[in-house]
Design a protein around this motif. Structure first.
Motif, PDB file in Angstrom:
ATOM      1  N   SER A  33       0.856  -1.192   0.000  1.00  0.00           N
ATOM      2  CA  SER A  33       0.000   0.000   0.000  1.00  0.00           C
ATOM      3  C   SER A  33       0.888   1.236   0.000  1.00  0.00           C
ATOM      4  O   SER A  33       2.078   1.160   0.318  1.00  0.00           O
ATOM      5  CB  SER A  33      -0.862  -0.003   1.263  1.00  0.00           C
ATOM      6  OG  SER A  33      -0.026   0.086   2.402  1.00  0.00           O
ATOM      7  N   SER A  34       0.295   2.375  -0.332  1.00  0.00           N
ATOM      8  CA  SER A  34       1.065   3.618  -0.270  1.00  0.00           C
ATOM      9  C   SER A  34       1.489   3.904   1.179  1.00  0.00           C
ATOM     10  O   SER A  34       2.553   4.473   1.406  1.00  0.00           O
ATOM     11  CB  SER A  34       0.247   4.784  -0.845  1.00  0.00           C
ATOM     12  OG  SER A  34      -1.013   4.865  -0.225  1.00  0.00           O
ATOM     13  N   GLN A  35       0.672   3.459   2.154  1.00  0.00           N
ATOM     14  CA  GLN A  35       1.030   3.647   3.561  1.00  0.00           C
ATOM     15  C   GLN A  35       2.322   2.883   3.880  1.00  0.00           C
ATOM     16  O   GLN A  35       3.267   3.435   4.455  1.00  0.00           O
ATOM     17  CB  GLN A  35      -0.074   3.147   4.511  1.00  0.00           C
ATOM     18  CG  GLN A  35      -1.298   4.048   4.612  1.00  0.00           C
ATOM     19  CD  GLN A  35      -2.205   3.967   3.375  1.00  0.00           C
ATOM     20  OE1 GLN A  35      -2.070   3.059   2.567  1.00  0.00           O
ATOM     21  NE2 GLN A  35      -3.089   4.938   3.222  1.00  0.00           N
ATOM     22  N   GLU A  36       2.350   1.604   3.498  1.00  0.00           N
ATOM     23  CA  GLU A  36       3.513   0.781   3.834  1.00  0.00           C
ATOM     24  C   GLU A  36       4.767   1.300   3.107  1.00  0.00           C
ATOM     25  O   GLU A  36       5.840   1.427   3.708  1.00  0.00           O
ATOM     26  CB  GLU A  36       3.259  -0.681   3.476  1.00  0.00           C
ATOM     27  CG  GLU A  36       4.366  -1.576   4.000  1.00  0.00           C
ATOM     28  CD  GLU A  36       4.358  -2.978   3.404  1.00  0.00           C
ATOM     29  OE1 GLU A  36       4.791  -3.901   4.096  1.00  0.00           O
ATOM     30  OE2 GLU A  36       3.939  -3.150   2.243  1.00  0.00           O
ATOM     31  N   LEU A  37       4.610   1.590   1.822  1.00  0.00           N
ATOM     32  CA  LEU A  37       5.747   2.140   1.059  1.00  0.00           C
ATOM     33  C   LEU A  37       6.243   3.424   1.724  1.00  0.00           C
ATOM     34  O   LEU A  37       7.453   3.633   1.886  1.00  0.00           O
ATOM     35  CB  LEU A  37       5.315   2.468  -0.368  1.00  0.00           C
ATOM     36  CG  LEU A  37       5.544   1.429  -1.449  1.00  0.00           C
ATOM     37  CD1 LEU A  37       4.926   1.909  -2.757  1.00  0.00           C
ATOM     38  CD2 LEU A  37       7.031   1.157  -1.643  1.00  0.00           C
ATOM     39  N   GLY A  38       5.298   4.272   2.112  1.00  0.00           N
ATOM     40  CA  GLY A  38       5.655   5.543   2.737  1.00  0.00           C
ATOM     41  C   GLY A  38       6.431   5.348   4.026  1.00  0.00           C
ATOM     42  O   GLY A  38       7.416   6.044   4.282  1.00  0.00           O
ATOM     43  N   ARG A  40       8.292   2.755   4.837  1.00  0.00           N
ATOM     44  CA  ARG A  40       9.635   2.257   4.510  1.00  0.00           C
ATOM     45  C   ARG A  40      10.547   3.363   4.035  1.00  0.00           C
ATOM     46  O   ARG A  40      11.748   3.348   4.262  1.00  0.00           O
ATOM     47  CB  ARG A  40       9.554   1.230   3.380  1.00  0.00           C
ATOM     48  CG  ARG A  40       9.067  -0.112   3.816  1.00  0.00           C
ATOM     49  CD  ARG A  40       9.737  -1.189   2.980  1.00  0.00           C
ATOM     50  NE  ARG A  40       9.205  -2.495   3.334  1.00  0.00           N
ATOM     51  CZ  ARG A  40       9.791  -3.633   3.029  1.00  0.00           C
ATOM     52  NH1 ARG A  40      10.915  -3.643   2.338  1.00  0.00           N
ATOM     53  NH2 ARG A  40       9.275  -4.769   3.395  1.00  0.00           N
ATOM     54  N   LEU A  41       9.970   4.345   3.316  1.00  0.00           N
ATOM     55  CA  LEU A  41      10.788   5.327   2.612  1.00  0.00           C
ATOM     56  C   LEU A  41      10.842   6.683   3.300  1.00  0.00           C
ATOM     57  O   LEU A  41      11.588   7.561   2.872  1.00  0.00           O
ATOM     58  CB  LEU A  41      10.266   5.502   1.180  1.00  0.00           C
ATOM     59  CG  LEU A  41      10.293   4.225   0.338  1.00  0.00           C
ATOM     60  CD1 LEU A  41       9.658   4.471  -1.015  1.00  0.00           C
ATOM     61  CD2 LEU A  41      11.731   3.734   0.168  1.00  0.00           C
ATOM     62  N   GLY A  42      10.030   6.859   4.348  1.00  0.00           N
ATOM     63  CA  GLY A  42       9.992   8.180   4.975  1.00  0.00           C
ATOM     64  C   GLY A  42       9.391   9.236   4.063  1.00  0.00           C
ATOM     65  O   GLY A  42       9.809  10.397   4.062  1.00  0.00           O
TER      66      GLY A  42
ATOM     67  N   ALA B 177      24.399   1.260   0.971  1.00  0.00           N
ATOM     68  CA  ALA B 177      23.658   0.028   0.683  1.00  0.00           C
ATOM     69  C   ALA B 177      22.345   0.401  -0.004  1.00  0.00           C
ATOM     70  O   ALA B 177      21.675   1.340   0.410  1.00  0.00           O
ATOM     71  CB  ALA B 177      23.383  -0.741   1.973  1.00  0.00           C
ATOM     72  N   PRO B 178      21.959  -0.318  -1.059  1.00  0.00           N
ATOM     73  CA  PRO B 178      20.764   0.090  -1.820  1.00  0.00           C
ATOM     74  C   PRO B 178      19.481  -0.365  -1.139  1.00  0.00           C
ATOM     75  O   PRO B 178      18.738  -1.188  -1.650  1.00  0.00           O
ATOM     76  CB  PRO B 178      20.967  -0.607  -3.173  1.00  0.00           C
ATOM     77  CG  PRO B 178      21.791  -1.807  -2.861  1.00  0.00           C
ATOM     78  CD  PRO B 178      22.666  -1.434  -1.692  1.00  0.00           C
ATOM     79  N   ILE B 179      19.223   0.192   0.039  1.00  0.00           N
ATOM     80  CA  ILE B 179      18.052  -0.172   0.822  1.00  0.00           C
ATOM     81  C   ILE B 179      17.713   0.997   1.738  1.00  0.00           C
ATOM     82  O   ILE B 179      18.615   1.698   2.213  1.00  0.00           O
ATOM     83  CB  ILE B 179      18.331  -1.466   1.641  1.00  0.00           C
ATOM     84  CG1 ILE B 179      17.102  -1.888   2.438  1.00  0.00           C
ATOM     85  CG2 ILE B 179      19.528  -1.295   2.549  1.00  0.00           C
ATOM     86  CD1 ILE B 179      17.283  -3.230   3.122  1.00  0.00           C
ATOM     87  N   SER B 180      16.420   1.205   1.957  1.00  0.00           N
ATOM     88  CA  SER B 180      15.982   2.264   2.874  1.00  0.00           C
ATOM     89  C   SER B 180      16.112   1.768   4.309  1.00  0.00           C
ATOM     90  O   SER B 180      15.731   0.650   4.625  1.00  0.00           O
ATOM     91  CB  SER B 180      14.530   2.651   2.584  1.00  0.00           C
ATOM     92  OG  SER B 180      14.438   3.214   1.299  1.00  0.00           O
TER      93      SER B 180
END
Lengths: 205, 205
Positions: A33-38, A40-42, B177-180
């Protein structure tokens, strides 16, 4: 109907989304989901939805994104559903490390040649390559139709080598030299300078 | 009166301005303008003036900026008017290249230790260092008060090592490292991943 160009800053986030999706896929995940991706990525979920919506409809309200499908679409948008040949100029520490780095070819870029101007390096093996003479760069690169170069030479030589790359038909330069480069319209440069990142963080220390 | 925090994106441009000013200084230059800086950097003169005005008055209308003075001010704002000790984790190609790279110490960051978990690397020399055992990271780094780390380990180990860095008191991580990475509040991460830059450019090819 006029098509608005996608802002460069949005394009710059797509590789980050793609990398996260590919990692999820390696973890055996199928849907996100966009929530989960968000998380992970800040990056905010709203930002991610807005960015992706500029390219089409990739998810359904409530069911999220199919990871493999979205990754395929992003690869296609970023034109890494194919493999780009890449040259490296500069066979020092950084150039050599990149020539040996498998992570490039897995993600759309295959190093095919490495060049230097140092007689003690020309002809020497680095990973699967032998270092070529930079004096032959234009005649080797132009007929091969290579468009992408990684520049890893000292700052003092970076502009001169860039002019050579442009002459050889290179259209995208990833520059590791800590200097801003002048290029003609139609040629893109991205910069990797660890110190600018460190200084960005030290502001907050 | 409330003081508005400077936007992170503005802070991120300051190291680019500083680098350009230092190069001009090396070229023997004394005065520059927002126009000239903008042309060198591909940033509009108005943007540069607006960014700098957030920190004070650095130039006079019509006479431009004194290069040395502005560079000094930016160094002070970015807190690189001092030298930060830095550790490197990961003694592979990239970590080793950075351990040998003089360009860090000239610009505010001095590598003082390099760590790895590979028994065949621990104790081996890299540039002026001997590789230390990552098992001793917390007990070596914490008492030394080191706040900045460069992470150059495989993606699979990056989060685990990051947790260790946070435990050791590190507050700024430059991640190759290519990871968040997930970090607690108060810890900053910046990312260097050549492939995201290449993919950003291939979009336009």
């Amino acid at each position: 109907m006029a098509v608005k160009p996608i802002p460069n800053i949005v394009v710059g986030r797509l590789p980050i989304y793609l990398r996260a999706l590919q990692r999820m896929s390696q973890e055996g995940r199928r849907v996100t989901s966009s929530q989960e991706l968000g998380e992970r990525l800040g990056i905010s979920a709203a930002q991610i939805r807005k960015d992706l919506s500029q390219f089409g409809e990739f998810g359904k309200q409530g069911t999220g994104y199919n990871i493999e499908y979205l990754a395929d679409q992003l690869q296609s948008i970023l034109k890494v559903d194919r493999v780009w040949n890449v040259i490296i100029v500069g066979a020092g520490d950084i150039g050599s490390a990149l020539a040996r780095y498998n992570g490039l070819s897995e993600r759309g870029f295959r190093v095919v040649m490495i060049f230097d101007n140092d007689p003690s390096k020309i002809g020497q093996p680095i990973g699967p390559f032998h270092v070529k003479n930079i004096a032959n760069l234009v005649e080797e690169v132009q007929p091969a139709g290579i468009k992408v170069a990684i520049l890893a030479v000292p700052a003092q030589q970076a502009q001169e080598v860039t002019d050579l790359l442009v002459e050889a038909g290179i259209r995208a330069v990833l520059n590791y030299a800590p200097i801003s480069l002048a290029v003609p319209e139609g040629v893109r440069v991205q910069y990797i300078d660890p110190v600018t990142h460190l200084q960005h963080m030290s502001y907050y220390l």
